[in-house]
Scaffold this active site. Structure first.
Site, PDB file in Angstrom:
ATOM      1  N   ASP A  57       0.842  -1.192   0.000  1.00 21.15           N
ATOM      2  CA  ASP A  57       0.000   0.000   0.000  1.00 21.15           C
ATOM      3  C   ASP A  57       0.877   1.241   0.000  1.00 21.15           C
ATOM      4  O   ASP A  57       1.497   1.578   1.014  1.00 21.15           O
ATOM      5  CB  ASP A  57      -0.897  -0.022   1.248  1.00 21.15           C
ATOM      6  CG  ASP A  57      -1.798   1.204   1.354  1.00 21.15           C
ATOM      7  OD1 ASP A  57      -1.819   2.020   0.413  1.00 21.15           O
ATOM      8  OD2 ASP A  57      -2.474   1.333   2.392  1.00 21.15           O
ATOM      9  N   TYR A 158      -9.406  14.490  -6.703  1.00 21.98           N
ATOM     10  CA  TYR A 158      -8.566  13.890  -7.746  1.00 21.98           C
ATOM     11  C   TYR A 158      -7.801  14.977  -8.502  1.00 21.98           C
ATOM     12  O   TYR A 158      -6.579  14.884  -8.668  1.00 21.98           O
ATOM     13  CB  TYR A 158      -9.425  13.080  -8.714  1.00 21.98           C
ATOM     14  CG  TYR A 158      -8.631  12.465  -9.840  1.00 21.98           C
ATOM     15  CD1 TYR A 158      -7.885  11.314  -9.632  1.00 21.98           C
ATOM     16  CD2 TYR A 158      -8.609  13.047 -11.106  1.00 21.98           C
ATOM     17  CE1 TYR A 158      -7.140  10.752 -10.658  1.00 21.98           C
ATOM     18  CE2 TYR A 158      -7.874  12.489 -12.133  1.00 21.98           C
ATOM     19  CZ  TYR A 158      -7.146  11.344 -11.911  1.00 21.98           C
ATOM     20  OH  TYR A 158      -6.396  10.797 -12.933  1.00 21.98           O
ATOM     21  N   ALA A 160      -7.080  17.987  -7.573  1.00 19.94           N
ATOM     22  CA  ALA A 160      -6.099  18.637  -6.691  1.00 19.94           C
ATOM     23  C   ALA A 160      -4.900  17.738  -6.440  1.00 19.94           C
ATOM     24  O   ALA A 160      -3.752  18.211  -6.398  1.00 19.94           O
ATOM     25  CB  ALA A 160      -6.776  19.006  -5.369  1.00 19.94           C
TER      26      ALA A 160
END
Length: 253
Positions: A57, A158, A160
């Site tokens: 991750d 998204y 930004a």
């Protein structure tokens, strides 16, 4: 032969980028976040040998470091990082400011920024440290978005996050140039990936294609070709650049 870490390479643009490097004789670490099976398919389909799969991750700073460490161990080093993994706009993360409740608004913003901005930040740091310790040149290419410039009213986090990623890349271009490391970004428009198939085959597909005067959308292979160029020694002087790949659907001034 270069050693290349491509994040989010299980499918779509990431898979195309991994394939394009492998076709040129490079060794690739195929990163996945959750879908190892898809990453294994990418790996099986890559030409050449010496490739690897690494998982983790990227929103977790320690996991991001472990991803880089695993890629270095599997490939014997890294010369190229492609920051492709991202949380993309989808029906389940629409967050129009006038319609969404506050808790959901906050969750989506935090989640998108963690993956789309801070993930590449952590990976870039780890790869830069690896290259500096080796006193080796390298290339970092960020996958940004047209949405960073034209605005994303349905997905403001998204837009930004991609604008911030591209700005971060330019800061790193200046900071890492003394070490021989170039940093660039590509800003694709709409790209025909698996996740967009339903939209492109629906009635709204025609309006999406009509955004470009070419009357079509981009392909993962076109994005991959640009990434491979920007990661080449011939493109070192382009460090700091953001390359628009949107078929003239949006023109910056």
């Amino acid at each position: 032969m270069r050693r290349v870490l491509v994040t989010g390479a299980s499918r779509g643009i990431g898979r195309a980028v991994a394939t394009a490097f492998a076709e040129r004789g490079d060794r690739v670490a195929v990163h996945y976040g959750h879908d190892r099976a898809a990453a294994e398919k990418t790996l099986r389909d890559l030409p050449g040998s010496g490739h690897a799969v690494v998982g983790g991750d990227i929103a977790d700073p320690e996991a991001a470091r472990r991803i880089v460490d695993a890629a270095v161990a599997a490939l014997g080093g890294i010369e190229v990082l492609v920051n492709n993994a991202a949380l993309a706009p989808a029906a389940d993360n629409i967050h129009r400011v006038a319609e969404v409740e506050q808790a959901r608004w906050q969750h989506i913003w935090q989640h998108m920024l963690a993956i789309n901005l801070l993930g590449p930040v952590h990976l870039t740091y780890a790869v830069a440290q690896h290259l500096i310790a080796r006193d080796a040149p390298g290339h970092i290419v960020n996958i940004g978005s047209r949405g960073a410039f034209k605005g994303e009213p349905d997905f403001p986090a998204y837009g930004a996050s991609k604008a911030a990623l591209q700005a971060f890349g330019q800061s790193m271009a200046i900071a890492l140039a003394p070490h021989g490391i170039s940093v660039t970004s590509v800003a694709p428009g709409f790209v025909d990936t698996e996740r967009q198939t339903s939209k492109l085959t629906a009635p709204e597909g025609d309006s999406v294609r009509a955004q470009s005067p070419f009357g079509r959308v981009g392909t993962p292979a076109e994005v991959a070709a640009a990434v491979v160029y920007l990661a080449s020694s011939e493109a070192t002087w382009a460090s700091g650049a953001i390359l628009d790949l949107n078929g003239a659907s949006y023109l910056r001034t």
